[in-house]
Enzyme design. Structure first.
Site, PDB file in Angstrom:
ATOM      1  N   ARG A  85       7.761  15.076   9.534  1.00 20.04           N
ATOM      2  CA  ARG A  85       8.780  14.110   9.931  1.00 20.04           C
ATOM      3  C   ARG A  85       8.615  13.579  11.343  1.00 20.04           C
ATOM      4  NH1 ARG A  85      12.145  17.991   7.383  1.00 20.04           N
ATOM      5  NH2 ARG A  85      12.014  17.561   5.172  1.00 20.04           N
ATOM      6  N   VAL A  86       7.944  14.312  12.222  1.00 20.36           N
ATOM      7  CA  VAL A  86       7.771  13.766  13.575  1.00 20.36           C
ATOM      8  C   VAL A  86       6.309  13.646  13.981  1.00 20.36           C
ATOM      9  CG1 VAL A  86       9.985  14.580  14.422  1.00 20.36           C
ATOM     10  CG2 VAL A  86       7.991  16.032  14.663  1.00 20.36           C
TER      11      VAL A  86
END
Ligand code: ATP
Ligand code: MG
Length: 515
Positions: free
Chosen positions: A367-368
């Site tokens: 997600r990052v």
């Protein structure tokens, strides 16, 4: 004469020292073990003990307070409980459980209390820090912006790991979970990242194998191994991940970069459940106590990228979780998936089909990490994500019938190449330059027609070949910059030349495997 006065001086000084000693009575609370079984001791007579306080039992054995009642305490033993009897004395220490921290731990194998397991000397600790420490607040953090390079193409290209990120490695038994984490540790021999490997509830031989592998392939002098194997007291297994984080935070807080692997949190959850049931906490879903989510959330929250003001250090976590028959929606897997910033899902079917690492590209996500990815790699990997997803879909549709459409056929062949490129044996981690070169070559079609055996050879020879045939791309990548079109073309051309050298006979097989 002089000797007489010296004696008198000495006498006066001793007298003064004795006078300074205050012999006041000291209150000492001594409790009593009421009952001991299964690694838990019930204690009475210590009303001032705090939660998590270290307790000392007969013979110097230790434990800590896990549950406080009005009259009794349930303590978890950190040593073998066989020698502790009902009726024996216990004292509190006024201190929560602490572990040694400092550079003296590097290169060592220790238990979760920092006691050496490698037959070396006692740890030369710089300090002792509590195992439970608060996570950095939002204001103390910075955005995740730099990668931890794992050297595994499928991870770095598609599910990049950022410094300060928490990425779960999840899969069934024996699907290569430990191997992915181990490759990531081994690859740090070319970086400044310190690694902490925490083993919880594993067979001693499995742990031994990991340590041996790091000693053979990696940089063991920059690793700490925290081991609470299956035979260790449940209390030790319980504090192991917390202790590992405390040891790692020492470096994070001094501007260092640390990668911590927790192998694995499913076993930790089981230990937590066991201790909770023994201390009569009410069981909830799947008999886990209600605080199991909070337990792992507060642990993993300690992974962070600190702000520049606090030194800019980072602590990246790779927790591992085991699933049962690929069931990601069981209680512990869903908890961990929602706590972490992404997951690498390993699939037993792919593993059995020899696709290793058996990463399920459809279910995995970071997600990052994309923001932290090397710009050159992000550029190069953009295409394959889509191509590969399309290929997997096409593969399903075309499984039963022959295909005649030429465009689909080329797409299938390209997909097979991507798949071949993404499988990678253990301990063959790739540098950033090699990864970008392979992806550039793939996009350029320079790998088309290579058999999978040739691909393996190509990957082996690539680093030396690229070093011998320097292109401007190497400098740009070392500086962390993007590549221009001509750099991509140059890299692809270099790989094409190498591919041409490898095995001209292999190139005749232009169709790839039959879909
Ligand atoms: P467990 O559930 O027992 O902890 P695991 O999921 O951690 O297992 P590993 O121990 O990492 O799995 O790997 C299982 C086996 O698969 C090992 O024997 C290892 O050699 C093999 N293996 C893992 N990754 C690869 C790979 N990339 N290439 C070839 N073999 C691999
Ligand atoms: Mg394992």
């Amino acid at each position: 004469m002089t000797s007489d006065s010296a004696v008198a001086d000495w006498f006066a000084a001793s007298r003064a020292a004795v006078d300074r000693v205050r012999l006041a009575p000291q209150a000492e609370a001594i409790g009593r073990v009421e009952h001991v079984a299964d690694g838990i001791a019930r204690i009475s007579g210590l009303p001032d003990v705090r939660l998590n306080e270290l307790l000392i039992f007969a013979g110097g054995r230790t434990g800590f307070a896990l549950a406080l009642d009005a009259a009794t305490i349930d303590a978890v033993l950190l040593d073998d409980g066989a020698a502790i009897e009902a009726g024996s004395p216990v004292t509190g220490t006024g201190q929560v459980v602490r572990v040694p921290v400092g550079p003296g731990l590097l290169g060592r194998v220790v238990d979760p209390l920092g006691r050496p397991l490698d037959e070396g000397e006692a740890i030369d600790a710089e300090d002792h820090h509590p195992v439970e420490r608060p996570a950095p607040a939002i204001i103390e953090r910075d955005l995740v912006s730099r990668p931890v390079e794992t050297g595994i193409l499928v991870v770095d290209a598609l599910f990049a790991l950022g410094r300060g990120q928490r990425e779960l490695i999840i899969g069934d038994r024996a699907t290569g979970k430990t191997s992915v984490a181990l490759d990531a540790i081994v690859n740090q021999k070319n970086s400044n990242v310190i690694c902490v490997y925490v083993a919880i509830g594993q067979r001693a031989t499995a742990v031994e194998r990991v340590i041996e592998a790091v000693r053979t392939h990696g940089a063991p002098e920059r690793c700490i191994f925290v081991v609470a194997s299956a035979s260790a007291a449940p209390g030790l297994q319980w504090i192991a991940p917390f202790a590992g984080f405390t040891m790692a935070e020492y470096f994070r807080d001094r501007g260092g970069h640390v990668l911590i692997v927790i192998d694995d949190l499913t076993k930790h959850a089981a230990t937590h459940r066991e201790l909770a049931l023994l201390t009569h906490e009410p069981p909830g879903r799947e008999a886990y106590p209600g605080d199991i989510f909070y337990l792992h959330a507060r642990l993993l929250e300690r992974a962070a990228r600190l702000s520049e003001k606090l030194g800019g250090g980072s602590l990246t976590a790779l927790p591992i979780a085991e699933t049962d028959a690929g069931n990601l929606s069981a209680y512990i897997p869903t908890n961990l998936i929602s706590i972490t910033d992404g997951q690498i899902v390993l699939n037993s079917r792919l593993f059995a089909a020899n696709q290793r690492p058996a990463v399920d590209v459809g279910l995995s996500v970071s997600r990052v990490g994309g923001k932290a990815q090397h710009p050159a790699l992000r550029q190069a990997s953009g295409r394959i994500r889509l191509d590969y997803a399309q290929f997997l879909e096409l593969e399903m549709f075309t499984r039963f019938g022959g295909i005649s459409d030429k465009r689909i056929k080329t797409q299938m062949v390209r997909g097979e190449h991507i798949r071949g490129l993404l499988s990678q044996p253990r301990f063959t981690t790739l540098r950033m330059l090699d990864q970008v070169a392979l992806l550039a070559a793939l996009a350029d079609g320079a790998l088309d027609g290579l058999s999978s055996a040739s691909l393996v050879t190509l990957r082996e020879r690539l680093p030396a070949f690229l070093d011998a045939n320097q292109t401007s791309a190497a400098d740009l990548i070392a500086k962390g910059e993007k590549l221009g079109d001509e750099d991509h073309a140059a890299l692809a051309a270099a790989v094409r030349r190498l591919a041409g050298d490898i095995s001209p006979a292999d190139e005749a097989d232009g169709q790839g495997p039959d879909p």
